[in-house]
Design an enzyme around this catalytic site. Sequence first.
Site, PDB file in Angstrom:
ATOM      1  N   THR A   1      10.208 -10.765  34.485  1.00  0.00           N
ATOM      2  CA  THR A   1       8.969 -10.262  34.790  1.00  0.00           C
ATOM      3  C   THR A   1       8.032 -10.887  34.680  1.00  0.00           C
ATOM      4  O   THR A   1       6.920 -11.077  35.419  1.00  0.00           O
ATOM      5  CB  THR A   1       8.968  -8.756  34.145  1.00  0.00           C
ATOM      6  OG1 THR A   1      10.010  -7.799  34.242  1.00  0.00           O
ATOM      7  CG2 THR A   1       7.807  -8.042  34.313  1.00  0.00           C
TER       8      THR A   1
ATOM      9  N   HIS B   1       7.655 -13.269  37.608  1.00  0.00           N
ATOM     10  CA  HIS B   1       7.088 -12.964  38.504  1.00  0.00           C
ATOM     11  C   HIS B   1       5.727 -12.975  38.754  1.00  0.00           C
ATOM     12  O   HIS B   1       4.886 -13.110  39.606  1.00  0.00           O
ATOM     13  CB  HIS B   1       7.846 -11.484  38.930  1.00  0.00           C
ATOM     14  CG  HIS B   1       9.058 -11.336  39.362  1.00  0.00           C
ATOM     15  ND1 HIS B   1       9.844 -12.684  39.866  1.00  0.00           N
ATOM     16  CD2 HIS B   1       9.887 -10.351  38.892  1.00  0.00           C
ATOM     17  CE1 HIS B   1      11.141 -11.832  40.074  1.00  0.00           C
ATOM     18  NE2 HIS B   1      11.376 -10.730  39.433  1.00  0.00           N
TER      19      HIS B   1
ATOM     20  N   GLU C   1       8.677  -9.652  25.135  1.00  0.00           N
ATOM     21  CA  GLU C   1       9.634  -9.635  24.362  1.00  0.00           C
ATOM     22  C   GLU C   1       9.269 -10.513  22.944  1.00  0.00           C
ATOM     23  O   GLU C   1       8.550 -11.413  23.047  1.00  0.00           O
ATOM     24  CB  GLU C   1      10.941 -10.547  24.750  1.00  0.00           C
ATOM     25  CG  GLU C   1      11.215  -9.918  26.109  1.00  0.00           C
ATOM     26  CD  GLU C   1      12.306 -10.616  26.951  1.00  0.00           C
ATOM     27  OE1 GLU C   1      12.989 -10.388  28.037  1.00  0.00           O
ATOM     28  OE2 GLU C   1      12.791 -11.728  26.533  1.00  0.00           O
TER      29      GLU C   1
ATOM     30  N   CYS D   1       6.148  14.066  29.110  1.00  0.00           N
ATOM     31  CA  CYS D   1       6.691  14.473  30.652  1.00  0.00           C
ATOM     32  C   CYS D   1       8.103  15.258  30.432  1.00  0.00           C
ATOM     33  O   CYS D   1       8.548  15.245  29.399  1.00  0.00           O
ATOM     34  CB  CYS D   1       6.738  13.167  31.496  1.00  0.00           C
ATOM     35  SG  CYS D   1       7.801  12.032  30.864  1.00  0.00           S
TER      36      CYS D   1
ATOM     37  N   CYS E   1      10.748   7.743  31.200  1.00  0.00           N
ATOM     38  CA  CYS E   1       9.310   8.422  31.197  1.00  0.00           C
ATOM     39  C   CYS E   1       8.593   8.117  32.310  1.00  0.00           C
ATOM     40  O   CYS E   1       8.210   7.042  32.999  1.00  0.00           O
ATOM     41  CB  CYS E   1       8.436   7.910  29.882  1.00  0.00           C
ATOM     42  SG  CYS E   1       6.636   8.147  29.726  1.00  0.00           S
TER      43      CYS E   1
ATOM     44  N   LEU F   1      21.701  -3.554  37.729  1.00  0.00           N
ATOM     45  CA  LEU F   1      20.567  -4.005  37.112  1.00  0.00           C
ATOM     46  C   LEU F   1      19.364  -4.806  37.758  1.00  0.00           C
ATOM     47  O   LEU F   1      18.412  -4.628  37.682  1.00  0.00           O
ATOM     48  CB  LEU F   1      20.818  -4.442  35.656  1.00  0.00           C
ATOM     49  CG  LEU F   1      19.692  -5.158  34.661  1.00  0.00           C
ATOM     50  CD1 LEU F   1      18.879  -3.790  34.243  1.00  0.00           C
ATOM     51  CD2 LEU F   1      20.240  -5.824  33.457  1.00  0.00           C
ATOM     52  N   GLY F   2      20.079  -5.685  38.619  1.00  0.00           N
ATOM     53  CA  GLY F   2      19.361  -6.533  39.342  1.00  0.00           C
ATOM     54  C   GLY F   2      18.390  -5.951  40.334  1.00  0.00           C
ATOM     55  O   GLY F   2      18.674  -5.020  41.012  1.00  0.00           O
TER      56      GLY F   2
END
Length: 350
Positions: free
Chosen positions: A44, A47, A68, A100, A111, A266-267
């Site tokens: 992430t 990106h 992280e 929620c 969430c 997951l990808g």
Amino acid sequence: MDEKMLAIMKTKPAYGAELVEVDVPKPGPGEVLIRVLATTICGTDLHIYEWNEWAQSRIKTPQIMGHEVAGEVVEVGQGVDNLEVGDYISAETHIVCGKCYQCRTGNYHVCQNTKIFGVDMDGVFAEYAIVPAQNAWKNPKGMPLEYASLQEPLGNAVDTVLAGPIAGKSTLITGAGPLGLLGITVAKASGAYPVIVSEPSEFRRKLAEKVGADYIINPFEEDVVKEVRDITDGNGVDVFLEFSGAPKALEQGLQVVTPGGRVSLLGLFPRDVTVDFNNLIIFKSLTIHGITGRHLWNTWYTVSRLIQSGKLNLEPVLTHRYKGFDKFEEAFELMRAGKTGKVVFFPQKA
């Protein structure tokens, strides 16, 4: 603490980032300030650095990157009674609302109002960072800093691998990037055999071998479907774990998973994917899991115990370590070129 600190910041809506000097933040009610001891780069973050379409739609600049982390609590905000100065923590990076439908039914990992460090607010690529006390995870004192920081992405791999039975199951893993490598070692530690890995990068195929993959396929030069069927005596694999986000890898994996098998995805794919649902999923009676985040806090207990057990082969995954942030651009460019496993920054030079 009226001081300055260094931080990797996305200063403008464009490629790259900058190393800047900013004020050390102050913890508000329900928050703690940590001295960042180790922080690892996630896909992430890459990106955001590249400023792809997703980042352009989500990130508001200027903002400190990173999520992280492992660190030491140095200041405690008002109302915090579960942490104290000196605690050694990591952080669940998904901040959930607790109100929620999903939260109230125990599904905090999905969430509806999730916010993420370094995405929706300032992150942890800094010498100091704010962590909500509810998101802190206390680490055993002897856990290495880089392993402690690795727990957040390792949780993704654990949930992917352990979404169903894995011991004694033949398994195909597509993609041996940092998360795929973590998936390999979790699968091996959990008793999967054989673990077959499909990965186009020579660098990452070598890492997959070091981590313990039993068979490794180059999908650019070999027929993945044929190779997997040969390895499994024509039966196909019991479990297919998709880490790459490559549409072709998804198709190949669905072709070779045995009828009645399990698939964990997951990808993240760069575009919409067309799949032959009738023949590859419905008629094969597959069980498919979409994986996001980590289960709070069940996965964290599993991850911490797996690390402490010594059964995870994590060292080959941690390919690059940097003291301070001075060479952060080098780190991102190497990761972008597919020439790293997991990259760790140790912000405190002294």
